[in-house]
Design an enzyme around this catalytic site. Structure first.
Site, PDB file in Angstrom:
ATOM      1  N   LYS A  40       0.823  -1.213   0.000  1.00  0.00           N
ATOM      2  CA  LYS A  40       0.000   0.000   0.000  1.00  0.00           C
ATOM      3  C   LYS A  40       0.858   1.265   0.000  1.00  0.00           C
ATOM      4  O   LYS A  40       0.625   2.195  -0.758  1.00  0.00           O
ATOM      5  CB  LYS A  40      -0.932   0.026   1.222  1.00  0.00           C
ATOM      6  CG  LYS A  40      -1.878  -1.145   1.315  1.00  0.00           C
ATOM      7  CD  LYS A  40      -2.853  -0.996   2.470  1.00  0.00           C
ATOM      8  CE  LYS A  40      -2.177  -0.947   3.824  1.00  0.00           C
ATOM      9  NZ  LYS A  40      -1.463  -2.186   4.166  1.00  0.00           N
ATOM     10  N   ARG A  45      -9.380   1.529  10.191  1.00  0.00           N
ATOM     11  CA  ARG A  45      -8.967   0.153  10.447  1.00  0.00           C
ATOM     12  C   ARG A  45     -10.138  -0.732  10.867  1.00  0.00           C
ATOM     13  O   ARG A  45     -10.019  -1.954  10.865  1.00  0.00           O
ATOM     14  CB  ARG A  45      -7.907   0.110  11.561  1.00  0.00           C
ATOM     15  CG  ARG A  45      -6.547   0.657  11.149  1.00  0.00           C
ATOM     16  CD  ARG A  45      -5.526   0.464  12.255  1.00  0.00           C
ATOM     17  NE  ARG A  45      -4.244   1.056  11.927  1.00  0.00           N
ATOM     18  CZ  ARG A  45      -3.280   0.440  11.248  1.00  0.00           C
ATOM     19  NH1 ARG A  45      -3.486  -0.788  10.822  1.00  0.00           N
ATOM     20  NH2 ARG A  45      -2.134   1.045  10.982  1.00  0.00           N
ATOM     21  N   ARG A  55      12.232  -9.746   4.157  1.00  0.00           N
ATOM     22  CA  ARG A  55      12.743  -8.385   4.292  1.00  0.00           C
ATOM     23  C   ARG A  55      13.931  -8.348   5.249  1.00  0.00           C
ATOM     24  O   ARG A  55      13.916  -8.955   6.306  1.00  0.00           O
ATOM     25  CB  ARG A  55      11.634  -7.445   4.785  1.00  0.00           C
ATOM     26  CG  ARG A  55      12.064  -5.977   4.831  1.00  0.00           C
ATOM     27  CD  ARG A  55      10.864  -5.047   4.846  1.00  0.00           C
ATOM     28  NE  ARG A  55       9.957  -5.269   5.958  1.00  0.00           N
ATOM     29  CZ  ARG A  55       8.803  -4.619   6.115  1.00  0.00           C
ATOM     30  NH1 ARG A  55       8.420  -3.730   5.213  1.00  0.00           N
ATOM     31  NH2 ARG A  55       8.025  -4.867   7.148  1.00  0.00           N
ATOM     32  N   ARG A  57      13.935  -7.684  11.302  1.00  0.00           N
ATOM     33  CA  ARG A  57      13.189  -7.027  12.371  1.00  0.00           C
ATOM     34  C   ARG A  57      12.275  -8.044  13.058  1.00  0.00           C
ATOM     35  O   ARG A  57      11.806  -8.991  12.422  1.00  0.00           O
ATOM     36  CB  ARG A  57      12.323  -5.889  11.814  1.00  0.00           C
ATOM     37  CG  ARG A  57      13.089  -4.787  11.131  1.00  0.00           C
ATOM     38  CD  ARG A  57      12.174  -3.635  10.756  1.00  0.00           C
ATOM     39  NE  ARG A  57      10.883  -4.113  10.258  1.00  0.00           N
ATOM     40  CZ  ARG A  57       9.798  -3.345  10.116  1.00  0.00           C
ATOM     41  NH1 ARG A  57       9.835  -2.078  10.458  1.00  0.00           N
ATOM     42  NH2 ARG A  57       8.674  -3.843   9.653  1.00  0.00           N
ATOM     43  N   ARG A 111       0.127 -10.443  12.981  1.00  0.00           N
ATOM     44  CA  ARG A 111      -0.335  -9.226  12.312  1.00  0.00           C
ATOM     45  C   ARG A 111      -1.454  -9.542  11.323  1.00  0.00           C
ATOM     46  O   ARG A 111      -2.424  -8.784  11.203  1.00  0.00           O
ATOM     47  CB  ARG A 111       0.833  -8.544  11.594  1.00  0.00           C
ATOM     48  CG  ARG A 111       1.859  -7.941  12.548  1.00  0.00           C
ATOM     49  CD  ARG A 111       3.157  -7.599  11.858  1.00  0.00           C
ATOM     50  NE  ARG A 111       3.012  -6.466  10.941  1.00  0.00           N
ATOM     51  CZ  ARG A 111       3.967  -6.084  10.101  1.00  0.00           C
ATOM     52  NH1 ARG A 111       5.115  -6.741  10.033  1.00  0.00           N
ATOM     53  NH2 ARG A 111       3.772  -5.037   9.309  1.00  0.00           N
TER      54      ARG A 111
END
Length: 209
Positions: free
Chosen positions: A13, A88, A122, A155, A166
């Protein structure tokens, strides 16, 4: 054009929003950006946000909605905006409808395994913050940043168990907005699996540009 970008974490996004800002000439507005700006200018709401964040708590709905309403009253959104990260939940969407008429909602459609591959690969430089990807844009030397020689690490948010959590939160709280806006005739689905250049082309087609 007044728009909302919907999609799970890792759907791209934010990346498309940067491109869409150039295409549509409207600002990208994220809740994180609003919070930081309000804290920086020390507005009454900003001071409240700082107090909440300093206590390690999540900013409540009423405060978030008030900040978004305040931000959407500024001059630079007269031509429109791209909301990224808000609403949200359906109560937030209902509140938004009382002070702004959203014209389009872009849903970035990507399966969970696509998100896990994208976020799980990532890698971030601890020194300069540059992002790499183990599969798509790996470093020349394992664990060493190509740009500054700093340590490249994973991370905590990008570890498999955190990604799954998540996604669970997204599916429970935010995914219901897809049907909410589809039923209002505002939703456009965009396949978020391809590379960004292809997504930009598909976005323009969906928007009739």
């Amino acid at each position: 054009m007044k728009m909302i970008f919907l999609g799970p974490p890792g759907a791209g996004k934010g990346t498309l929003a940067v491109k869409a800002v150039e295409i549509l000439e409207v600002p990208q507005i994220s809740t994180g950006g609003i919070f930081r700006a309000a804290v920086a200018v020390q507005s009454p709401l900003g001071l409240k946000v700082k107090e909440i964040m300093d206590a390690g708590k999540l900013v409540d709905d009423d405060t978030t909605i008030a900040l978004v309403k305040e931000r959407l009253a500024q001059d630079d959104v007269k031509k429109g905006y791209i909301l990224d990260g808000f609403p949200r939940t359906i109560p937030q969407a209902e509140a938004l409808a009382t002070f702004s008429n959203v014209e389009k909602v872009i849903n970035f459609d990507i399966p969970d395994e696509g998100v896990i591959e994208r976020l799980g690969g990532r890698r971030v430089c601890r020194k300069c913050g540059f992002n790499f990807h183990a599969k798509f844009t790996p470093t020349s030397k394992e664990g060493i940043c190509d740009h500054c020689g700093g340590e490249v690490y994973i991370r905590d948010d990008d570890r498999p168990e955190a990604i799954k959590k998540r996604l669970e939160v997204y599916r429970a709280q935010t995914a219901p907005l897809i049907d909410y806006y589809r039923n209002k005739g505002l939703l456009l689905d965009i396949d978020a699996r391809p590379m960004i250049d292809e997504i930009v082309v598909n976005f323009k087609k969906a928007m009739g540009l």
